[in-house]
Motif scaffolding. Structure first.
Motif, PDB file in Angstrom:
ATOM      1  N   GLU A 167       0.614  -1.153  -0.073  1.00  0.00           N
ATOM      2  CA  GLU A 167      -0.110   0.088   0.179  1.00  0.00           C
ATOM      3  C   GLU A 167       0.726   1.125  -0.104  1.00  0.00           C
ATOM      4  O   GLU A 167       0.598   2.325  -0.831  1.00  0.00           O
ATOM      5  CB  GLU A 167      -1.077   0.003   1.131  1.00  0.00           C
ATOM      6  CG  GLU A 167      -1.682   1.046   1.117  1.00  0.00           C
ATOM      7  CD  GLU A 167      -2.557   1.625   0.132  1.00  0.00           C
ATOM      8  OE1 GLU A 167      -2.830   2.595  -0.007  1.00  0.00           O
ATOM      9  OE2 GLU A 167      -3.228   0.401  -0.367  1.00  0.00           O
ATOM     10  N   ARG A 175       1.162   4.215  -2.767  1.00  0.00           N
ATOM     11  CA  ARG A 175       1.037   5.755  -2.305  1.00  0.00           C
ATOM     12  C   ARG A 175       2.379   6.572  -2.471  1.00  0.00           C
ATOM     13  O   ARG A 175       2.264   7.927  -3.106  1.00  0.00           O
ATOM     14  CB  ARG A 175       0.666   5.785  -0.919  1.00  0.00           C
ATOM     15  CG  ARG A 175      -0.506   5.315  -0.403  1.00  0.00           C
ATOM     16  CD  ARG A 175      -0.919   5.391   1.034  1.00  0.00           C
ATOM     17  NE  ARG A 175      -2.306   4.909   1.069  1.00  0.00           N
ATOM     18  CZ  ARG A 175      -3.023   4.956   2.354  1.00  0.00           C
ATOM     19  NH1 ARG A 175      -2.827   5.943   3.057  1.00  0.00           N
ATOM     20  NH2 ARG A 175      -4.051   4.276   2.520  1.00  0.00           N
ATOM     21  N   GLN A 233       2.330   7.419  -6.160  1.00  0.00           N
ATOM     22  CA  GLN A 233       1.368   8.512  -6.692  1.00  0.00           C
ATOM     23  C   GLN A 233       1.912   9.649  -6.570  1.00  0.00           C
ATOM     24  O   GLN A 233       1.414  10.811  -6.900  1.00  0.00           O
ATOM     25  CB  GLN A 233       0.095   8.063  -5.773  1.00  0.00           C
ATOM     26  CG  GLN A 233      -0.673   6.928  -6.475  1.00  0.00           C
ATOM     27  CD  GLN A 233      -2.173   6.587  -5.367  1.00  0.00           C
ATOM     28  OE1 GLN A 233      -2.191   7.231  -4.393  1.00  0.00           O
ATOM     29  NE2 GLN A 233      -2.691   5.602  -6.117  1.00  0.00           N
ATOM     30  N   LYS A 234       2.746   9.995  -5.436  1.00  0.00           N
ATOM     31  CA  LYS A 234       3.578  11.355  -5.304  1.00  0.00           C
ATOM     32  C   LYS A 234       4.036  11.695  -6.425  1.00  0.00           C
ATOM     33  O   LYS A 234       4.224  12.932  -6.583  1.00  0.00           O
ATOM     34  CB  LYS A 234       4.461  11.045  -4.260  1.00  0.00           C
ATOM     35  CG  LYS A 234       4.082  10.694  -2.881  1.00  0.00           C
ATOM     36  CD  LYS A 234       3.150  11.547  -1.986  1.00  0.00           C
ATOM     37  CE  LYS A 234       2.962  10.998  -0.688  1.00  0.00           C
ATOM     38  NZ  LYS A 234       2.035  11.990  -0.044  1.00  0.00           N
ATOM     39  N   TYR A 285       6.802  10.196   4.269  1.00  0.00           N
ATOM     40  CA  TYR A 285       7.104  10.384   2.646  1.00  0.00           C
ATOM     41  C   TYR A 285       7.860  11.774   2.633  1.00  0.00           C
ATOM     42  O   TYR A 285       7.724  12.854   3.264  1.00  0.00           O
ATOM     43  CB  TYR A 285       5.901  10.704   1.893  1.00  0.00           C
ATOM     44  CG  TYR A 285       4.879   9.550   1.996  1.00  0.00           C
ATOM     45  CD1 TYR A 285       4.952   8.153   1.373  1.00  0.00           C
ATOM     46  CD2 TYR A 285       3.818   9.583   3.081  1.00  0.00           C
ATOM     47  CE1 TYR A 285       3.980   7.280   1.542  1.00  0.00           C
ATOM     48  CE2 TYR A 285       2.729   8.739   3.042  1.00  0.00           C
ATOM     49  CZ  TYR A 285       3.041   7.277   2.454  1.00  0.00           C
ATOM     50  OH  TYR A 285       2.198   6.511   2.638  1.00  0.00           O
TER      51      TYR A 285
END
Length: 262
Positions: free
Chosen positions: A24, A28, A31-32, A244
């Motif tokens: 997951e 994510r 997608q950044k 992140y």
């Protein structure tokens, strides 16, 4: 670090079956790149393991070369990438200024000295190169840490670095404009044993700082009893603080002199 390598090698066969959170976070992290991506001919995926992130990158950068690097050999055998290197991230076997983008999904928490890692990443990145990563923050597995702390003063769970300290160390090693984000994800389990089995199944049970001494049965049962106090609606939570971050390598040319931004 040899214990960590052994744990990941041992867990490699069934890693993907238990790495729900890691999958997951890989999605994510990828997608950044919707907001910050640039053209990247050569991408280095640090701590690529079985390829959870590099497979996402292959879809996004279909024409790019993606180099998957990991210090554990067995996970790389399960990585479908055609370009794989078994090496230590602190000693990258790559030329200076040779990589357009570096990515890393949940590897940095296993590095005892981020300054060495960031220095190496800065060295191999090209000018205007991007470093994008995810890692865990201090609140990760806080319920397990607290439950053990009531039992004894030994180190049973890894200590994770605050995102502000990570950003500071990136600046110290030449990176510009570090952007740090944090979110909290919670997994739930029926029993504490289920959580511990999951951690072992992905090779994450090894403590890198301090020493986890042998624990008696009574202390172990007391830890479980303490953890049970967190139960909510019949489920036990396991909190993960996910960090992140991304930053750029920028250099400025003045005449024939290249100045590295500090």
């Amino acid at each position: 670090m040899s214990q960590v390598r052994f744990a990941f090698n041992k867990a490699s066969n069934n890693y993907n079956n238990h790495a729900f959170l890691q999958k997951e976070i890989a999605v994510r992290l990828d997608q950044k790149l919707n907001a910050i991506s640039s053209k990247a001919d050569i991408i280095l995926d640090l701590g690529a393991g079985t390829g959870l992130l590099s497979q996402q990158l292959t879809k996004r950068f279909s024409d790019s070369k993606i180099i998957c690097l990991d210090f554990a050999q067995q996970p790389l055998k399960h990585n479908p990438s055609s370009s794989k290197i078994c090496a230590n991230a602190n000693h990258l076997p790559l030329l200076d200024n040779s990589i357009d983008m570096i990515t890393s999904n949940l590897m940095m928490q296993w590095c005892p000295d981020l300054n060495i890692l960031f220095s190496e990443c800065f060295r191999v990145l090209k000018n205007n190169g991007l470093f994008l990563f995810s890692t865990f923050g201090p609140d990760t597995l806080k319920e397990l840490k607290k439950s053990w702390s009531i039992v004894d003063d030994k180190t049973h769970v890894n200590t994770f670095i605050d995102m502000h300290d990570i950003g500071d160390q990136m600046l110290q090693n030449g990176f510009q404009n570090p952007v740090m984000e944090m979110e909290t994800l919670t997994l739930t389990y029926q029993t504490v044993i289920d959580l511990l089995r999951d951690l072992k199944a992905i090779g994450a049970q090894t403590v890198t700082k301090g020493s986890k001494s042998l624990t008696g049965k009574n202390k172990f049962q007391l830890m479980i009893k303490m953890y049970e106090s967190y139960k909510n609606n019949g489920k036990l939570p396991a909190t993960y603080e996910v960090i992140y971050g991304h930053a750029w390598k920028k250099t400025t040319n003045i005449g024939n002199i290249a100045l590295e931004s500090q």
